[in-house]
Motif scaffolding. Structure first.
Motif, PDB file in Angstrom:
ATOM      1  N   ARG A   5       0.849  -1.194   0.000  1.00  0.00           N
ATOM      2  CA  ARG A   5       0.000   0.000   0.000  1.00  0.00           C
ATOM      3  C   ARG A   5       0.885   1.243   0.000  1.00  0.00           C
ATOM      4  O   ARG A   5       1.739   1.402   0.874  1.00  0.00           O
ATOM      5  CB  ARG A   5      -0.909  -0.012   1.221  1.00  0.00           C
ATOM      6  N   VAL A   6       0.644   2.130  -0.980  1.00  0.00           N
ATOM      7  CA  VAL A   6       1.504   3.293  -1.188  1.00  0.00           C
ATOM      8  C   VAL A   6       0.704   4.586  -1.036  1.00  0.00           C
ATOM      9  O   VAL A   6      -0.396   4.706  -1.568  1.00  0.00           O
ATOM     10  CB  VAL A   6       2.144   3.253  -2.595  1.00  0.00           C
ATOM     11  N   LEU A   7       1.296   5.533  -0.310  1.00  0.00           N
ATOM     12  CA  LEU A   7       0.771   6.894  -0.247  1.00  0.00           C
ATOM     13  C   LEU A   7       1.661   7.757  -1.133  1.00  0.00           C
ATOM     14  O   LEU A   7       2.869   7.834  -0.909  1.00  0.00           O
ATOM     15  CB  LEU A   7       0.779   7.430   1.189  1.00  0.00           C
ATOM     16  N   VAL A   8       1.072   8.381  -2.146  1.00  0.00           N
ATOM     17  CA  VAL A   8       1.801   9.258  -3.064  1.00  0.00           C
ATOM     18  C   VAL A   8       1.590  10.697  -2.601  1.00  0.00           C
ATOM     19  O   VAL A   8       0.450  11.143  -2.474  1.00  0.00           O
ATOM     20  CB  VAL A   8       1.292   9.080  -4.517  1.00  0.00           C
ATOM     21  N   VAL A   9       2.694  11.402  -2.355  1.00  0.00           N
ATOM     22  CA  VAL A   9       2.624  12.794  -1.897  1.00  0.00           C
ATOM     23  C   VAL A   9       3.347  13.667  -2.916  1.00  0.00           C
ATOM     24  O   VAL A   9       4.577  13.598  -3.048  1.00  0.00           O
ATOM     25  CB  VAL A   9       3.253  12.968  -0.499  1.00  0.00           C
ATOM     26  N   ASP A  10       2.588  14.471  -3.636  1.00  0.00           N
ATOM     27  CA  ASP A  10       3.141  15.362  -4.664  1.00  0.00           C
ATOM     28  C   ASP A  10       2.135  16.471  -4.892  1.00  0.00           C
ATOM     29  O   ASP A  10       0.931  16.206  -4.954  1.00  0.00           O
ATOM     30  CB  ASP A  10       3.395  14.584  -5.958  1.00  0.00           C
ATOM     31  N   ASP A  11       2.606  17.701  -5.037  1.00  0.00           N
ATOM     32  CA  ASP A  11       1.677  18.815  -5.210  1.00  0.00           C
ATOM     33  C   ASP A  11       1.067  18.865  -6.608  1.00  0.00           C
ATOM     34  O   ASP A  11       0.069  19.538  -6.823  1.00  0.00           O
ATOM     35  CB  ASP A  11       2.352  20.150  -4.870  1.00  0.00           C
ATOM     36  N   SER A  12       1.614  18.124  -7.566  1.00  0.00           N
ATOM     37  CA  SER A  12       1.090  18.123  -8.929  1.00  0.00           C
ATOM     38  C   SER A  12       0.049  17.017  -9.107  1.00  0.00           C
ATOM     39  O   SER A  12       0.345  15.834  -8.939  1.00  0.00           O
ATOM     40  CB  SER A  12       2.234  17.905  -9.933  1.00  0.00           C
ATOM     41  N   THR A  14      -1.119  16.043 -11.851  1.00  0.00           N
ATOM     42  CA  THR A  14      -0.681  15.246 -13.000  1.00  0.00           C
ATOM     43  C   THR A  14       0.300  14.166 -12.568  1.00  0.00           C
ATOM     44  O   THR A  14       0.184  13.006 -12.989  1.00  0.00           O
ATOM     45  CB  THR A  14      -0.038  16.159 -14.071  1.00  0.00           C
ATOM     46  N   ILE A  15       1.244  14.533 -11.731  1.00  0.00           N
ATOM     47  CA  ILE A  15       2.228  13.555 -11.244  1.00  0.00           C
ATOM     48  C   ILE A  15       1.540  12.511 -10.374  1.00  0.00           C
ATOM     49  O   ILE A  15       1.839  11.314 -10.472  1.00  0.00           O
ATOM     50  CB  ILE A  15       3.384  14.245 -10.480  1.00  0.00           C
ATOM     51  N   ARG A  16       0.608  12.933  -9.529  1.00  0.00           N
ATOM     52  CA  ARG A  16      -0.115  11.952  -8.706  1.00  0.00           C
ATOM     53  C   ARG A  16      -0.849  10.942  -9.584  1.00  0.00           C
ATOM     54  O   ARG A  16      -0.818   9.732  -9.328  1.00  0.00           O
ATOM     55  CB  ARG A  16      -1.078  12.654  -7.752  1.00  0.00           C
ATOM     56  N   ALA A  17      -1.495  11.419 -10.644  1.00  0.00           N
ATOM     57  CA  ALA A  17      -2.212  10.518 -11.554  1.00  0.00           C
ATOM     58  C   ALA A  17      -1.237   9.584 -12.274  1.00  0.00           C
ATOM     59  O   ALA A  17      -1.501   8.386 -12.427  1.00  0.00           O
ATOM     60  CB  ALA A  17      -3.020  11.326 -12.568  1.00  0.00           C
ATOM     61  N   MET A  18      -0.091  10.126 -12.701  1.00  0.00           N
ATOM     62  CA  MET A  18       0.902   9.297 -13.376  1.00  0.00           C
ATOM     63  C   MET A  18       1.447   8.227 -12.434  1.00  0.00           C
ATOM     64  O   MET A  18       1.589   7.059 -12.811  1.00  0.00           O
ATOM     65  CB  MET A  18       2.061  10.152 -13.897  1.00  0.00           C
ATOM     66  N   MET A  19       1.729   8.607 -11.185  1.00  0.00           N
ATOM     67  CA  MET A  19       2.257   7.647 -10.222  1.00  0.00           C
ATOM     68  C   MET A  19       1.230   6.550  -9.944  1.00  0.00           C
ATOM     69  O   MET A  19       1.587   5.383  -9.820  1.00  0.00           O
ATOM     70  CB  MET A  19       2.664   8.352  -8.926  1.00  0.00           C
ATOM     71  N   ARG A  20      -0.033   6.919  -9.864  1.00  0.00           N
ATOM     72  CA  ARG A  20      -1.078   5.906  -9.680  1.00  0.00           C
ATOM     73  C   ARG A  20      -1.060   4.925 -10.848  1.00  0.00           C
ATOM     74  O   ARG A  20      -1.088   3.715 -10.658  1.00  0.00           O
ATOM     75  CB  ARG A  20      -2.450   6.558  -9.545  1.00  0.00           C
ATOM     76  N   GLN A  21      -1.014   5.449 -12.061  1.00  0.00           N
ATOM     77  CA  GLN A  21      -1.018   4.595 -13.250  1.00  0.00           C
ATOM     78  C   GLN A  21       0.206   3.680 -13.266  1.00  0.00           C
ATOM     79  O   GLN A  21       0.086   2.479 -13.507  1.00  0.00           O
ATOM     80  CB  GLN A  21      -1.045   5.455 -14.507  1.00  0.00           C
ATOM     81  N   VAL A  22       1.380   4.222 -13.009  1.00  0.00           N
ATOM     82  CA  VAL A  22       2.609   3.433 -13.040  1.00  0.00           C
ATOM     83  C   VAL A  22       2.606   2.372 -11.952  1.00  0.00           C
ATOM     84  O   VAL A  22       2.824   1.182 -12.215  1.00  0.00           O
ATOM     85  CB  VAL A  22       3.854   4.349 -12.891  1.00  0.00           C
ATOM     86  N   LEU A  23       2.347   2.776 -10.713  1.00  0.00           N
ATOM     87  CA  LEU A  23       2.454   1.836  -9.599  1.00  0.00           C
ATOM     88  C   LEU A  23       1.364   0.775  -9.630  1.00  0.00           C
ATOM     89  O   LEU A  23       1.625  -0.400  -9.366  1.00  0.00           O
ATOM     90  CB  LEU A  23       2.462   2.588  -8.268  1.00  0.00           C
ATOM     91  N   GLU A  24       0.140   1.161  -9.966  1.00  0.00           N
ATOM     92  CA  GLU A  24      -0.935   0.174  -9.987  1.00  0.00           C
ATOM     93  C   GLU A  24      -0.919  -0.708 -11.228  1.00  0.00           C
ATOM     94  O   GLU A  24      -1.734  -1.609 -11.346  1.00  0.00           O
ATOM     95  CB  GLU A  24      -2.293   0.850  -9.805  1.00  0.00           C
TER      96      GLU A  24
END
Length: 147
Positions: A5-12, A14-24
């Protein structure tokens, strides 16, 4: 198979959405939360079980490095710093590792090197993340300069 389980912390956003796509894209990883600031991350950590935190360096309010210092005092959750400021050879990378980051990854390479990022997240979650020779040398140099 243990889910990470990952918590992504980023003010962007766009980056949060990209990290979700990559990690999941990996069946063993789930996004526990997406936070746009350190304060929002703190609120999410109260309500969510998290195995790994990915953390941007530059954010409004508390910087990622300041938040990393604070997190290290309060909880043992592994943190991976995600920023172009933590690319190989950057001073911020050594600072983040010195402050207790489990690893660093240049988020500009997240799509291109997604397998490496996913493995870093899994290794951090299982407490198996290891510094490579370059990172170890940079840490030693920073420690020596501080003495």
């Amino acid at each position: 198979m243990r889910i990470v389980r990952v918590l992504v912390v980023d003010d962007s956003v766009t980056i949060r959405a990209m990290m979700r796509q990559v990690l999941e894209s990996d069946p063993e990883i789930r996004i526990a939360g997406l936070a746009g600031s350190a304060d929002e991350a703190d609120r999410m950590l109260e309500d969510h079980l998290v195995d790994v935190i990915t953390l941007d360096v530059e954010m409004p309010g508390r910087s990622g490095l300041d938040y990393l210092r604070d997190l290290r005092k309060r909880r043992p959750t592994p943190v991976i710093m995600l920023s172009s400021y933590t690319a190989r050879g950057e001073e911020m990378r050594a600072k983040a590792l010195l402050e207790g980051a489990s690893g660093c990854f240049n988020k500009a390479n997240a799509m291109r090197e997604k397998d490496r990022l996913i493995q870093l997240v899994k290794d951090a979650a299982h407490r198996e993340a290891r510094l490579d020779r370059d990172d170890s040398a940079a840490l030693e140099a920073m420690r020596a300069a501080a003495e």
